[in-house]
Design an enzyme around this catalytic site. Structure first.
Site, short mmCIF file in Angstrom:
data_model
loop_
_atom_site.label_atom_id
_atom_site.label_comp_id
_atom_site.label_asym_id
_atom_site.label_seq_id
_atom_site.Cartn_x
_atom_site.Cartn_y
_atom_site.Cartn_z
N TYR A 1 33.14 -12.15 32.67
CA TYR A 1 32.40 -12.73 31.83
C TYR A 1 33.47 -13.38 30.60
O TYR A 1 32.87 -14.17 29.92
CB TYR A 1 31.64 -11.65 30.77
CG TYR A 1 30.26 -11.57 31.56
CD1 TYR A 1 30.19 -11.25 32.96
CD2 TYR A 1 29.08 -11.46 30.78
CE1 TYR A 1 28.74 -10.96 33.49
CE2 TYR A 1 27.70 -11.43 31.51
CZ TYR A 1 27.79 -10.96 32.73
OH TYR A 1 26.53 -10.76 33.26
N LYS B 1 35.08 -3.20 44.05
CA LYS B 1 34.98 -3.82 45.55
C LYS B 1 36.58 -3.66 45.89
O LYS B 1 37.08 -4.85 46.14
CB LYS B 1 34.30 -5.29 45.24
CG LYS B 1 34.31 -6.08 46.30
CD LYS B 1 33.34 -5.74 47.46
CE LYS B 1 33.15 -6.25 48.71
NZ LYS B 1 32.39 -5.91 49.63
N ASP C 1 28.71 -3.14 47.10
CA ASP C 1 27.46 -3.28 48.08
C ASP C 1 26.81 -2.34 48.60
O ASP C 1 25.51 -2.27 48.64
CB ASP C 1 28.27 -4.33 49.28
CG ASP C 1 29.30 -4.01 49.82
OD1 ASP C 1 29.67 -2.93 49.25
OD2 ASP C 1 29.79 -4.46 50.83
N ASP D 1 25.77 -5.46 35.35
CA ASP D 1 24.88 -6.47 35.02
C ASP D 1 23.69 -6.39 36.14
O ASP D 1 22.70 -5.98 36.04
CB ASP D 1 25.29 -7.70 34.81
CG ASP D 1 24.05 -8.68 34.41
OD1 ASP D 1 23.29 -8.32 33.47
OD2 ASP D 1 24.30 -9.74 35.02
N ASP E 1 19.77 -4.15 36.67
CA ASP E 1 18.76 -4.97 36.86
C ASP E 1 18.20 -4.27 37.99
O ASP E 1 16.77 -3.90 38.10
CB ASP E 1 18.87 -6.37 37.21
CG ASP E 1 18.33 -7.22 35.94
OD1 ASP E 1 18.80 -6.90 34.74
OD2 ASP E 1 17.81 -8.38 35.94
#
Ligand code: IPM
Ligand code: MN
Length: 376
Positions: free
Chosen positions: A148, A198, A230, A254, A258
């Site tokens: 970000y 990751k 994942d 983020d 959600d």
């Protein structure tokens, strides 16, 4: 009960923002005012503009004046920012940029997103009851680093066409401070921490994992596991109840939050806290910015349909984390749970065929119960 002296009244900045933001913030303020009546607290509120509202009024999504006001305050409560009205605005002026700027300017490095499924909401989840029953997890999302904010971030045109770059960068101190917070939270809960990365692909993730392993030595009571992002996306849907605290970098957090928001059946009930290192108004507290996880929902703005529960529960987190008022925070949380359990629900959660409560009807009922329970 003696009223607090004006000089030590905790200062709370309100950023109603865009879309349904003003409607849901108004209901959270009602809950805080109910706490004033029920517990004798006094809060000093200051309402300021951010996002699209600030852009319309001042030409920028966040001014230095608003940042300065937050520096003088103990906490801030935000509704939502953004909407189709500002979709064509240049990237640096987009309403969302106001939110990113305030996070960075105030050093809000840790975003706490608790996701639990109240028993009354188990039937509302799109997932099977046996999967969502008992879910009680806390996602700790790093909020001021990673892709970000990393530089370079830009686009250009070369002989081979258009190209763009974003940079996922972390320093060890940025990873360690959010890691320590997450370990501490896990120790105070069920003692389990899942660090998500990751590391089979990314250098930044290998550093993340290394730092979490190093910190782990200082928290022998906490059981640390590493989960690839994942795989975590899958576990959150297949076996969410097995997790306690989850810590992860900015963009993974983020996306995963959600995803996690579908567990309780509506994103409208989920609160969040973005904490800084600076102290708040109570012993052991921190300045924080509190907001629901949902967005500005422009399609229903102004119609009294928005669910204010996420913002009201964010106000409860504000009382706990920035003002050190655990009893008051718990009173709001109990009131919200009992209102929902009794079937007073906005349209997003109303059982089929049942009448939906309006935003204000829900907020009024929460405020009423905060006062009546404290007096009963
Ligand atoms: C969130 C939002 C923001 C984010 C946007 C609005 C910048 O999606 O708070 O999760 O990506 O952090
Ligand atoms: Mn998001």
């Amino acid at each position: 009960m003696p009223l607090q002296d004006e000089g030590v009244m905790p200062k709370i900045v309100l950023f109603p923002g865009d879309g349904v933001g003003p409607e849901v913030v108004a209901e959270a303020v009602k809950a805080l005012q109910a706490v004033e009546r029920a517990f004798g607290d006094r809060f000093a509120f200051e309402t300021l503009a951010i996002g699209g509202e600030a852009l319309d009024r001042y030409g920028v999504p966040l001014r230095p004046e608003e940042i300065a006001a937050c520096r003088r305050a103990d906490a801030a409560l935000l509704g939502a920012v953004g909407g189709p009205k500002w979709d064509r605005v240049e990237p640096p002026l987009r309403p969302e940029r106001g939110l990113l700027q305030i996070r960075q300017a105030l050093g809000l490095f840790a975003n706490l997103r608790p996701v639990s499924v109240m028993p009354a909401l188990v039937p509302e989840s799109p997932l099977k009851p046996e999967i969502v029953a008992g879910v009680d997890l806390l996602v700790v999302r790093e909020l001021t680093g990673g892709i970000y904010f990393g530089k370079p971030s830009r686009r250009w045109t070369s002989a081979r066409g258009r190209a763009a770059v974003d940079t996922l960068r972390y320093r060890e101190d940025e990873i360690a401070r959010v890691g320590r917070l997450a370990f501490g939270l896990a120790r105070a809960r069920r003692g389990r921490l899942a660090s998500v990365d990751k590391s089979n692909v990314l250098q930044s993730s290998r550093l993340w994992r290394e730092i979490m392993d190093e910190l782990s030595a200082g928290y022998p009571e906490v059981e640390l596991e590493h989960v690839l992002v994942d795989a975590m996306a899958m576990h959150l849907i297949k076996s969410p109840a097995r997790f306690d605290v989850i810590v992860t970098e900015n963009m993974f957090g983020d996306i995963l939050t959600d995803e996690a928001s579908v567990l309780p059946g509506s994103i409208g009930v989920l609160p969040s806290a973005s904490l800084s290192a600076r102290g708040g108004a109570g012993e052991g507290t921190r300045f924080g910015l509190y907001e629901p996880i949902h967005g500005s929902a422009p399609d229903i703005a102004g119609e009294g349909k928005a669910n204010p529960a996420g913002t009201i529960l964010s106000a409860a987190m504000l009382l706990r984390w920035s003002l050190g008022k655990e009893e008051q925070a718990a009173a709001i949380e109990r009131a919200v749970a009992s209102v929902i359990a009794d079937g007073v629900r906005t349209a997003d959660l109303a059982p089929r065929g049942a009448a939906a409560a309006s935003t204000t009807a829900f907020g009024d009922e929460v405020a009423r119960r905060v006062v009546s329970e404290a007096n009963g």
